[in-house]
Design a protein around this motif. Structure first.
Motif, PDB file in Angstrom:
ATOM      1  N   UNK A   4       0.839  -1.200   0.000  1.00  0.00           N
ATOM      2  CA  UNK A   4       0.000   0.000   0.000  1.00  0.00           C
ATOM      3  C   UNK A   4       0.876   1.252   0.000  1.00  0.00           C
ATOM      4  N   UNK A   5       0.412   2.296  -0.676  1.00  0.00           N
ATOM      5  CA  UNK A   5       1.170   3.543  -0.727  1.00  0.00           C
ATOM      6  C   UNK A   5       1.069   4.251   0.607  1.00  0.00           C
ATOM      7  N   UNK A   6       2.213   4.639   1.170  1.00  0.00           N
ATOM      8  CA  UNK A   6       2.218   5.360   2.441  1.00  0.00           C
ATOM      9  C   UNK A   6       1.811   6.804   2.209  1.00  0.00           C
ATOM     10  N   UNK A   7       1.527   7.508   3.289  1.00  0.00           N
ATOM     11  CA  UNK A   7       1.160   8.913   3.169  1.00  0.00           C
ATOM     12  C   UNK A   7       2.308   9.735   2.574  1.00  0.00           C
ATOM     13  N   UNK A   8       3.535   9.371   2.962  1.00  0.00           N
ATOM     14  CA  UNK A   8       4.687  10.074   2.399  1.00  0.00           C
ATOM     15  C   UNK A   8       4.769   9.852   0.894  1.00  0.00           C
ATOM     16  N   UNK A   9       4.522   8.603   0.474  1.00  0.00           N
ATOM     17  CA  UNK A   9       4.520   8.293  -0.951  1.00  0.00           C
ATOM     18  C   UNK A   9       3.432   9.084  -1.675  1.00  0.00           C
ATOM     19  N   UNK A  10       2.299   9.262  -1.023  1.00  0.00           N
ATOM     20  CA  UNK A  10       1.205  10.021  -1.636  1.00  0.00           C
ATOM     21  C   UNK A  10       1.619  11.473  -1.867  1.00  0.00           C
ATOM     22  N   UNK A  11       2.377  12.020  -0.924  1.00  0.00           N
ATOM     23  CA  UNK A  11       2.856  13.395  -1.079  1.00  0.00           C
ATOM     24  C   UNK A  11       3.839  13.460  -2.260  1.00  0.00           C
ATOM     25  N   UNK A  12       4.783  12.528  -2.277  1.00  0.00           N
ATOM     26  CA  UNK A  12       5.767  12.505  -3.361  1.00  0.00           C
ATOM     27  C   UNK A  12       5.065  12.363  -4.707  1.00  0.00           C
ATOM     28  N   UNK A  14       1.929  13.054  -5.410  1.00  0.00           N
ATOM     29  CA  UNK A  14       1.081  14.211  -5.674  1.00  0.00           C
ATOM     30  C   UNK A  14       1.867  15.396  -6.204  1.00  0.00           C
ATOM     31  N   UNK A  15       3.004  15.683  -5.581  1.00  0.00           N
ATOM     32  CA  UNK A  15       3.841  16.794  -6.049  1.00  0.00           C
ATOM     33  C   UNK A  15       4.391  16.482  -7.439  1.00  0.00           C
ATOM     34  N   UNK A  16       4.768  15.225  -7.672  1.00  0.00           N
ATOM     35  CA  UNK A  16       5.259  14.839  -9.001  1.00  0.00           C
ATOM     36  C   UNK A  16       4.181  15.086 -10.057  1.00  0.00           C
ATOM     37  N   UNK A  17       2.935  14.718  -9.751  1.00  0.00           N
ATOM     38  CA  UNK A  17       1.846  14.954 -10.703  1.00  0.00           C
ATOM     39  C   UNK A  17       1.674  16.443 -10.981  1.00  0.00           C
ATOM     40  N   UNK A  45       1.890  16.741   8.995  1.00  0.00           N
ATOM     41  CA  UNK A  45       3.081  15.962   9.343  1.00  0.00           C
ATOM     42  C   UNK A  45       3.536  15.083   8.183  1.00  0.00           C
ATOM     43  N   UNK A  46       2.573  14.424   7.525  1.00  0.00           N
ATOM     44  CA  UNK A  46       2.905  13.593   6.365  1.00  0.00           C
ATOM     45  C   UNK A  46       3.439  14.452   5.226  1.00  0.00           C
ATOM     46  N   UNK A  47       2.861  15.657   5.078  1.00  0.00           N
ATOM     47  CA  UNK A  47       3.342  16.556   4.039  1.00  0.00           C
ATOM     48  C   UNK A  47       4.803  16.919   4.275  1.00  0.00           C
ATOM     49  N   UNK A  48       5.142  17.211   5.523  1.00  0.00           N
ATOM     50  CA  UNK A  48       6.527  17.573   5.827  1.00  0.00           C
ATOM     51  C   UNK A  48       7.476  16.415   5.509  1.00  0.00           C
ATOM     52  N   UNK A  49       7.049  15.185   5.819  1.00  0.00           N
ATOM     53  CA  UNK A  49       7.888  14.027   5.517  1.00  0.00           C
ATOM     54  C   UNK A  49       8.090  13.886   4.009  1.00  0.00           C
ATOM     55  N   UNK A  50       7.016  14.093   3.262  1.00  0.00           N
ATOM     56  CA  UNK A  50       7.110  14.013   1.816  1.00  0.00           C
ATOM     57  C   UNK A  50       8.004  15.092   1.243  1.00  0.00           C
ATOM     58  N   UNK A  51       7.904  16.292   1.787  1.00  0.00           N
ATOM     59  CA  UNK A  51       8.750  17.399   1.330  1.00  0.00           C
ATOM     60  C   UNK A  51      10.210  17.104   1.629  1.00  0.00           C
ATOM     61  N   UNK A  52      10.487  16.524   2.787  1.00  0.00           N
ATOM     62  CA  UNK A  52      11.867  16.160   3.117  1.00  0.00           C
ATOM     63  C   UNK A  52      12.402  15.129   2.126  1.00  0.00           C
ATOM     64  N   UNK A  53      11.561  14.133   1.784  1.00  0.00           N
ATOM     65  CA  UNK A  53      11.992  13.109   0.834  1.00  0.00           C
ATOM     66  C   UNK A  53      12.282  13.720  -0.529  1.00  0.00           C
ATOM     67  N   UNK A  54      11.431  14.641  -0.969  1.00  0.00           N
ATOM     68  CA  UNK A  54      11.629  15.283  -2.267  1.00  0.00           C
ATOM     69  C   UNK A  54      12.833  16.223  -2.246  1.00  0.00           C
ATOM     70  N   UNK A  55      13.143  16.759  -1.089  1.00  0.00           N
ATOM     71  CA  UNK A  55      14.339  17.602  -0.968  1.00  0.00           C
ATOM     72  C   UNK A  55      15.599  16.759  -1.113  1.00  0.00           C
ATOM     73  N   UNK A  56      15.586  15.568  -0.513  1.00  0.00           N
ATOM     74  CA  UNK A  56      16.729  14.659  -0.636  1.00  0.00           C
ATOM     75  C   UNK A  56      16.916  14.243  -2.088  1.00  0.00           C
ATOM     76  N   UNK A  57      15.814  14.089  -2.805  1.00  0.00           N
ATOM     77  CA  UNK A  57      15.868  13.683  -4.207  1.00  0.00           C
ATOM     78  C   UNK A  57      16.245  14.833  -5.137  1.00  0.00           C
ATOM     79  N   UNK A  58      16.349  16.040  -4.593  1.00  0.00           N
ATOM     80  CA  UNK A  58      16.740  17.177  -5.407  1.00  0.00           C
ATOM     81  C   UNK A  58      15.594  17.836  -6.149  1.00  0.00           C
TER      82      UNK A  58
END
Length: 246
Positions: A4-12, A14-17, A45-58
């Motif tokens: 199942x897609x995690x909330x963090x994955x949903x943020x990643x 969603x922003x990609x879309x 909170x999930x949004x912040x986690x997703x933003x952190x992941x996308x920041x690491x990815x550049x």
């Protein structure tokens, strides 16, 4: 069965879309946290986690007190995290990584022979002249030679005119990977041979000969692969084959 897609994955996702749909472009500022979380259907909170992941990815860049922005999304920045993987696994599976590097750099040399301009040739010439000067120093300044080696290969990849190819070459031939090779050198004559091989590559570029540039680069990097294979057989710093710059 896919997980199942995690909330963090949903943020990643969603922003990609939003980027793919053109709603967010390079340099754009993201909507405020509350609005974006509501649009994506996630908690802040999930949004912040997703933003952190996308920041690491550049993909995103968070600026303290100013907000979060989409980066330039250039290939070099987006492929940079792959360098972390190579740094972690490049020693245990060095032969595989160097084989891929050879495939990419030989084609980069051929492309560069077709498209390199006078300024590109002048920069490559300057780098090899710098290396030639370092070769006359006693003792050899290996750090300086390492830097010029990296810059020379980077100049060729850039001259190929394909930013994705250049980014992949830069990642596969990272400074960490190159430093491992140079640290294990045992024979200064090999350093000088490496310089001669670089000169042959530059001659092919200056002649605008893609086939010769491809061949010269392949011969150069096969020597690197031979050393990597030998070092793997004899252990780090083994003496089965003299060391090789790259």
């Amino acid at each position: 069965m896919s997980r199942p897609m995690s909330r963090t994955d949903e943020v990643v996702d969603g922003v990609k879309r939003m980027i793919l749909d053109g709603r967010l472009r390079p340099g754009d500022r993201l909507p405020v946290e509350k609005e974006l979380a509501a649009e994506l259907g996630v908690s802040r909170g999930s949004l912040r986690e997703g933003v952190r992941a996308l920041s690491i990815l550049g993909v995103l860049d968070t600026r303290q007190g100013d907000g979060t922005y989409v980066t330039s999304l250039d290939p070099e920045r987006l492929l940079a995290p792959m360098g972390f993987v190579i740094d972690l696994h490049g020693e245990s599976d060095a032969e595989s990584f160097h084989a891929v590097r050879r495939l990419l750099e030989t084609e980069a040399a051929a492309l560069a022979a077709r498209s390199i301009d006078e300024s590109g040739l002048a920069e490559a010439r300057r780098l090899l002249d710098t290396a030639a000067g370092a070769l006359h120093e006693e003792p050899l300044d290996h750090e300086r030679l390492l830097e010029t080696d990296i810059a020379f290969h980077r100049a060729i990849a850039t001259a190929a005119g394909n930013p994705v190819l250049a980014a992949l070459v830069e990642t596969l031939a990272s400074r960490t990977v190159r430093a491992r090779l140079w640290r294990s050198r045992t024979d200064d004559d090999v350093v000088r041979r490496t310089h001669s091989e670089h000169e042959a590559i530059l001659d092919a570029l200056a002649a605008g000969d893609p086939d010769r540039a491809r061949l010269r680069m392949a011969m150069h990097l096969i020597g690197v692969e031979d050393f990597v294979h030998s070092a793997g057989s004899t252990g780090a710093g083994g003496t089965g084959h003299p060391s090789q710059g790259g």
